[in-house]
Scaffold this motif. Structure first.
Motif, PDB file in Angstrom:
ATOM      1  N   ALA A 113       0.921  -1.213   0.156  1.00 59.54           N
ATOM      2  CA  ALA A 113      -0.103   0.047   0.206  1.00 59.54           C
ATOM      3  C   ALA A 113       0.995   1.356  -0.140  1.00 59.54           C
ATOM      4  O   ALA A 113       0.247   2.351  -0.368  1.00 59.54           O
ATOM      5  CB  ALA A 113      -0.814   0.123   1.208  1.00 59.54           C
ATOM      6  N   GLN A 118       1.059   3.373  -3.167  1.00 62.19           N
ATOM      7  CA  GLN A 118      -0.123   4.235  -3.557  1.00 62.19           C
ATOM      8  C   GLN A 118      -0.700   4.030  -5.168  1.00 62.19           C
ATOM      9  O   GLN A 118      -1.009   4.576  -5.675  1.00 62.19           O
ATOM     10  CB  GLN A 118       0.132   5.702  -3.541  1.00 62.19           C
ATOM     11  N   LEU A 122      -4.384  -1.180   4.659  1.00 59.24           N
ATOM     12  CA  LEU A 122      -4.361  -0.169   3.963  1.00 59.24           C
ATOM     13  C   LEU A 122      -4.000   1.165   4.229  1.00 59.24           C
ATOM     14  O   LEU A 122      -2.994   1.976   3.812  1.00 59.24           O
ATOM     15  CB  LEU A 122      -5.555  -0.154   3.045  1.00 59.24           C
ATOM     16  N   TYR A 158      -2.569   4.790   2.495  1.00 60.25           N
ATOM     17  CA  TYR A 158      -3.806   5.060   1.875  1.00 60.25           C
ATOM     18  C   TYR A 158      -4.700   5.992   2.924  1.00 60.25           C
ATOM     19  O   TYR A 158      -4.603   5.642   3.972  1.00 60.25           O
ATOM     20  CB  TYR A 158      -4.810   4.162   1.254  1.00 60.25           C
ATOM     21  N   THR A 200      -9.613   7.555   0.277  1.00 61.76           N
ATOM     22  CA  THR A 200      -9.105   6.956  -0.988  1.00 61.76           C
ATOM     23  C   THR A 200     -10.310   5.950  -1.503  1.00 61.76           C
ATOM     24  O   THR A 200     -10.898   5.346  -0.930  1.00 61.76           O
ATOM     25  CB  THR A 200      -8.032   6.044  -0.851  1.00 61.76           C
ATOM     26  N   VAL A 234     -11.765   3.614   1.262  1.00 61.93           N
ATOM     27  CA  VAL A 234     -10.874   2.582   2.191  1.00 61.93           C
ATOM     28  C   VAL A 234     -11.603   2.441   3.491  1.00 61.93           C
ATOM     29  O   VAL A 234     -11.870   1.295   3.913  1.00 61.93           O
ATOM     30  CB  VAL A 234      -9.542   3.270   2.273  1.00 61.93           C
ATOM     31  N   VAL A 281      -8.716  -0.733  -5.106  1.00 64.23           N
ATOM     32  CA  VAL A 281      -8.484   0.403  -4.351  1.00 64.23           C
ATOM     33  C   VAL A 281      -7.582   1.462  -5.146  1.00 64.23           C
ATOM     34  O   VAL A 281      -6.557   1.028  -5.784  1.00 64.23           O
ATOM     35  CB  VAL A 281      -7.652   0.051  -2.910  1.00 64.23           C
ATOM     36  N   GLY A 282      -7.841   2.541  -4.959  1.00 69.77           N
ATOM     37  CA  GLY A 282      -6.786   3.437  -5.739  1.00 69.77           C
ATOM     38  C   GLY A 282      -7.584   4.798  -6.330  1.00 69.77           C
ATOM     39  O   GLY A 282      -8.779   4.822  -6.354  1.00 69.77           O
ATOM     40  N   ASP A 283      -6.662   5.667  -6.713  1.00 70.89           N
ATOM     41  CA  ASP A 283      -7.383   6.847  -7.051  1.00 70.89           C
ATOM     42  C   ASP A 283      -7.766   6.834  -8.770  1.00 70.89           C
ATOM     43  O   ASP A 283      -8.191   7.855  -9.286  1.00 70.89           O
ATOM     44  CB  ASP A 283      -6.093   8.207  -7.036  1.00 70.89           C
TER      45      ASP A 283
END
Length: 251
Positions: free
Chosen positions: A153, A156, A175, A180, A184, A204, A224-226
């Motif tokens: 994690a 990112q 996470l 994160y 997020t 998250v 998970v993520g931008d």
């Protein structure tokens, strides 16, 4: 010959053309019964022997393959998604090699690809993330210490977490420890590409609550993520000011 075939993420028409052809020709099919769409078995010949590996040990699977080889039959070992991801195929291939039995691997569409399609998302957005980490939480099957979730994690990057829908509270903790932020973007994709497919968006921080509310404990991917956000830069590949081998820049 033994063929390890990727069945795809769920929808029967997402198997490859090669995989479909082999299923139609197989004398023996050993399929991962808990995950593979049984509609694919309708492609089998009337006299094809079909085995559900969900109730079989590794040794029993290999014994079926050996018996098929003795009879000159062709076997398809049908795995969910792509066999190379959490398919436990290495141990099968090694035992076949010891027996002098030939085998080939036919790739398939992984569920993380099916999940991206369900989300209508691109994992690798310019200036957001150019890396996809495919991983899982440690459960009954351990994870190497150097691949502990919080360490991954810290990058990112975009993260696709398999086999962890029942471990969302510890996943959230790892996470957040890794870096994160609570806000997020995150998503849960249940049974990607199946008729029962469901997509749930959150963050998250809210992952465990979302899963609890809708009753999801398995057969789901956690993303998970931008990349799930709205901010990204336009790709230079199609930028009129960018020159490459096939196009000159336009002023």
């Amino acid at each position: 010959m033994i063929y390890f075939v990727g069945a795809g993420p769920g929808a029967p028409d997402l198997i490859t053309v090669r995989g479909q052809k082999l299923l139609k020709e197989a004398d023996v099919i050993i399929y991962a019964g808990s995950l593979v769409n049984k509609e694919l078995l309708e492609l089998a010949k009337a006299d094809c022997q079909i085995h559900n590996s969900a109730s079989m040990t590794l040794e029993e699977v290999i014994e079926v393959m050996k018996e098929a080889e003795k009879k000159g039959h062709m076997t398809v070992r049908l795995h969910t998604g792509d066999p190379s991801i959490y398919g436990a195929i290495r141990e099968q291939m090694d035992l076949l090699s010891e027996e002098g039995i030939s085998y080939e691997v036919v790739p398939g569409v992984s569920s993380f690809c099916g999940a991206a399609a369900a989300l209508k998302a691109e994992y690798t957005l310019p200036d957001v993330s150019q890396t996809v980490i495919i991983t899982r939480m440690a459960g009954r099957t351990p994870v190497p210490e150097k691949e502990e979730i919080s360490l991954l994690a810290s990058h990112q990057a975009t993260m696709a977490v398999f086999l962890s829908a029942g471990l969302l509270e510890p996943l959230r903790e790892r996470l957040l420890i890794g870096g994160y932020k609570e806000e997020t973007p995150a998503a849960i994709v249940y049974k990607a590409t199946w008729p029962e497919e469901q997509v749930f968006y959150g963050t998250v921080a809210t992952l465990p609550e979302i899963a609890k509310e809708v009753g999801i404990t398995k057969t789901a991917l956690i993303l998970v993520g931008d990349f799930l956000g709205d901010a990204y830069e336009r790709s230079r590949l199609y930028d009129p000011a960018f020159t490459h081998q096939f196009r000159e820049a336009k002023e």
